[in-house]
Design an enzyme around this catalytic site. Structure first.
Site, PDB file in Angstrom:
ATOM      1  N   HIS A   1       0.832  -1.219   0.000  1.00 38.61           N
ATOM      2  CA  HIS A   1       0.000   0.000   0.000  1.00 38.61           C
ATOM      3  C   HIS A   1       0.860   1.260   0.000  1.00 38.61           C
ATOM      4  O   HIS A   1       2.038   1.238   0.342  1.00 38.61           O
ATOM      5  CB  HIS A   1      -0.983   0.029   1.181  1.00 38.61           C
TER       6      HIS A   1
ATOM      7  N   HIS B   1       3.808   7.114   3.760  1.00 37.52           N
ATOM      8  CA  HIS B   1       4.774   6.011   3.645  1.00 37.52           C
ATOM      9  C   HIS B   1       4.354   5.072   2.518  1.00 37.52           C
ATOM     10  O   HIS B   1       3.232   5.123   2.030  1.00 37.52           O
ATOM     11  CB  HIS B   1       4.935   5.244   4.964  1.00 37.52           C
TER      12      HIS B   1
ATOM     13  N   GLU C   1       7.588   1.070   5.115  1.00 39.32           N
ATOM     14  CA  GLU C   1       7.006   0.025   5.965  1.00 39.32           C
ATOM     15  C   GLU C   1       7.214  -1.312   5.278  1.00 39.32           C
ATOM     16  O   GLU C   1       7.072  -1.409   4.046  1.00 39.32           O
ATOM     17  CB  GLU C   1       5.506   0.283   6.161  1.00 39.32           C
TER      18      GLU C   1
HETATM   19  C1  LIG Z   1      -2.083   0.200  11.547  1.00 46.18           C
HETATM   20  C2  LIG Z   1      -0.706   0.072  11.021  1.00 46.18           C
HETATM   21  C3  LIG Z   1      -0.600   0.658   9.638  1.00 46.18           C
HETATM   22  C4  LIG Z   1      -0.240  -0.464   8.649  1.00 46.18           C
HETATM   23  O1  LIG Z   1      -0.075  -0.164   7.463  1.00 46.18           O
HETATM   24  O2  LIG Z   1      -0.195  -1.640   9.106  1.00 46.18           O
HETATM   25  C5  LIG Z   1       0.403   1.788   9.536  1.00 46.18           C
HETATM   26  O3  LIG Z   1       0.959   2.079   8.511  1.00 46.18           O
HETATM   27  S1  LIG Z   1       0.701   2.672  10.993  1.00 46.18           S
HETATM   28  C6  LIG Z   1       1.444   4.205  10.353  1.00 46.18           C
HETATM   29  C7  LIG Z   1       1.803   5.139  11.467  1.00 46.18           C
HETATM   30  N1  LIG Z   1       2.985   4.665  12.165  1.00 46.18           N
HETATM   31  C8  LIG Z   1       4.214   5.091  11.822  1.00 46.18           C
HETATM   32  O4  LIG Z   1       4.403   5.918  10.945  1.00 46.18           O
HETATM   33  C9  LIG Z   1       5.357   4.483  12.598  1.00 46.18           C
HETATM   34  C10 LIG Z   1       6.715   4.895  12.045  1.00 46.18           C
HETATM   35  N2  LIG Z   1       6.842   6.334  12.058  1.00 46.18           N
HETATM   36  C11 LIG Z   1       7.559   6.977  13.037  1.00 46.18           C
HETATM   37  O5  LIG Z   1       8.112   6.390  13.941  1.00 46.18           O
HETATM   38  C12 LIG Z   1       7.625   8.487  12.927  1.00 46.18           C
HETATM   39  O6  LIG Z   1       6.597   8.929  12.053  1.00 46.18           O
HETATM   40  C13 LIG Z   1       8.993   9.011  12.405  1.00 46.18           C
HETATM   41  C14 LIG Z   1      10.083   8.669  13.408  1.00 46.18           C
HETATM   42  C15 LIG Z   1       9.309   8.420  11.043  1.00 46.18           C
HETATM   43  C16 LIG Z   1       8.886  10.518  12.250  1.00 46.18           C
HETATM   44  O7  LIG Z   1       8.327  11.038  13.422  1.00 46.18           O
HETATM   45  P1  LIG Z   1       8.286  12.616  13.629  1.00 46.18           P
HETATM   46  O8  LIG Z   1       7.764  13.308  12.404  1.00 46.18           O
HETATM   47  O9  LIG Z   1       7.574  12.886  14.916  1.00 46.18           O
HETATM   48  O10 LIG Z   1       9.818  12.872  13.860  1.00 46.18           O
HETATM   49  P2  LIG Z   1      10.719  14.063  13.385  1.00 46.18           P
HETATM   50  O11 LIG Z   1       9.929  15.312  13.264  1.00 46.18           O
HETATM   51  O12 LIG Z   1      11.930  14.047  14.258  1.00 46.18           O
HETATM   52  O13 LIG Z   1      11.154  13.613  11.901  1.00 46.18           O
HETATM   53  C17 LIG Z   1      12.475  13.153  11.667  1.00 46.18           C
HETATM   54  C18 LIG Z   1      12.786  13.532  10.238  1.00 46.18           C
HETATM   55  O14 LIG Z   1      12.039  12.658   9.377  1.00 46.18           O
HETATM   56  C19 LIG Z   1      11.191  13.439   8.548  1.00 46.18           C
HETATM   57  N3  LIG Z   1       9.950  12.680   8.412  1.00 46.18           N
HETATM   58  C20 LIG Z   1       9.041  12.437   9.366  1.00 46.18           C
HETATM   59  N4  LIG Z   1       8.018  11.698   8.880  1.00 46.18           N
HETATM   60  C21 LIG Z   1       8.304  11.495   7.575  1.00 46.18           C
HETATM   61  C22 LIG Z   1       7.643  10.824   6.506  1.00 46.18           C
HETATM   62  N5  LIG Z   1       6.454  10.221   6.706  1.00 46.18           N
HETATM   63  N6  LIG Z   1       8.217  10.803   5.291  1.00 46.18           N
HETATM   64  C23 LIG Z   1       9.405  11.432   5.086  1.00 46.18           C
HETATM   65  N7  LIG Z   1      10.118  12.102   6.047  1.00 46.18           N
HETATM   66  C24 LIG Z   1       9.541  12.119   7.272  1.00 46.18           C
HETATM   67  C25 LIG Z   1      10.999  14.758   9.246  1.00 46.18           C
HETATM   68  O15 LIG Z   1      10.676  15.759   8.312  1.00 46.18           O
HETATM   69  C26 LIG Z   1      12.368  14.948   9.877  1.00 46.18           C
HETATM   70  O16 LIG Z   1      13.253  15.385   8.881  1.00 46.18           O
HETATM   71  P3  LIG Z   1      14.160  16.687   9.157  1.00 46.18           P
HETATM   72  O17 LIG Z   1      14.898  16.931   7.876  1.00 46.18           O
HETATM   73  O18 LIG Z   1      15.034  16.308  10.333  1.00 46.18           O
HETATM   74  O19 LIG Z   1      13.168  17.794   9.505  1.00 46.18           O
HETATM   75 CO    CO Z   2       0.928   1.354   6.478  1.00 45.95          CO
END
Ligand SMILES: CC[C@H](C(=O)O)C(=O)SCCNC(=O)CCNC(=O)[C@H](O)C(C)(C)COP(=O)(O)OP(=O)(O)OC[C@H]1O[C@@H](n2cnc3c(N)ncnc32)[C@H](O)[C@@H]1OP(=O)(O)O
Ligand code: CO
Length: 134
Positions: free
Chosen positions: A7, A79, A130
């Site tokens: 997905h 993602h 993912e």
């Molecule tokens: C029910 C489950 C379902 C499934 O399919 O089975 C799901 O998909 S659940 C989906 C939701 N869960 C998750 O996304 C878990 C993994 N994600 C994480 O742990 C966080 O989202 C994380 C760590 C990737 C980012 O968290 P956060 O935005 O709070 O952290 P930062 O602000 O420190 O970001 C660090 C850095 O990464 C960039 N960033 C954040 N999110 C994304 C993204 N989705 N795509 C690309 N880049 C991303 C953010 O801009 C920061 O970059 P920087 O240059 O340092 O500003």
């Molecule tokens: Co997902």
């Protein structure tokens, strides 16, 4: 290692409104909304002939997508999810190669009842990846 594209996920501020756009404007088949408290999101799946779109809305206080939506209030592609034959073997190879596996490295059960892992976007072309056990 990589199998099918399972997905593409889109984070949205209002999942009911987003589901209505896909159902009514785009004429897509849209699932009911399913709260996923273990993941801090509510999901809706849009079923396409060759893959799925996952709509995500924050759920609860510490949703992992909250900051993403602060940066992109209208929503955006969050993602991509690839299937792998053996998620533990994939994790171990990625770790050996220096990639960051999020969430402590232990798979959680995802929206399809299968183990999933997430890989840091900074290690994969700025894209949150993912992996889902096929
Ligand atoms: C029910 C489950 C379902 C499934 O399919 O089975 C799901 O998909 S659940 C989906 C939701 N869960 C998750 O996304 C878990 C993994 N994600 C994480 O742990 C966080 O989202 C994380 C760590 C990737 C980012 O968290 P956060 O935005 O709070 O952290 P930062 O602000 O420190 O970001 C660090 C850095 O990464 C960039 N960033 C954040 N999110 C994304 C993204 N989705 N795509 C690309 N880049 C991303 C953010 O801009 C920061 O970059 P920087 O240059 O340092 O500003
Ligand atoms: Co997902």
């Amino acid at each position: 290692m990589l199998g099918r594209l399972n997905h593409v996920a889109i984070a949205v501020p209002d999942i009911a409104a987003a589901a209505a756009v896909y159902r009514d404007t785009l004429g897509a088949e849209v699932s009911d909304a399913v709260p996923q408290p273990d993941h801090g999101v509510t999901t809706v799946f849009i079923i396409l002939p060759n893959t799925k779109i996952e709509l995500l809305e924050p759920l609860g206080e510490n949703s992992p997508i909250a900051k993403f939506l602060e940066r992109s209030p209208d929503g955006g592609i969050h993602h991509i999810c690839y299937e792998v034959d053996d998620i533990i073997a994939a994790r171990d190879k990625l770790t050996r190669d220096g990639a960051r596996v999020l969430g402590g490295g232990e798979p959680k059960i995802g929206a399809h009842g299968k183990p999933v892992l997430f890989l840091h976007p900074k290690d994969f072309c700025g894209t949150l990846v993912e992996l889902e056990q096929a």
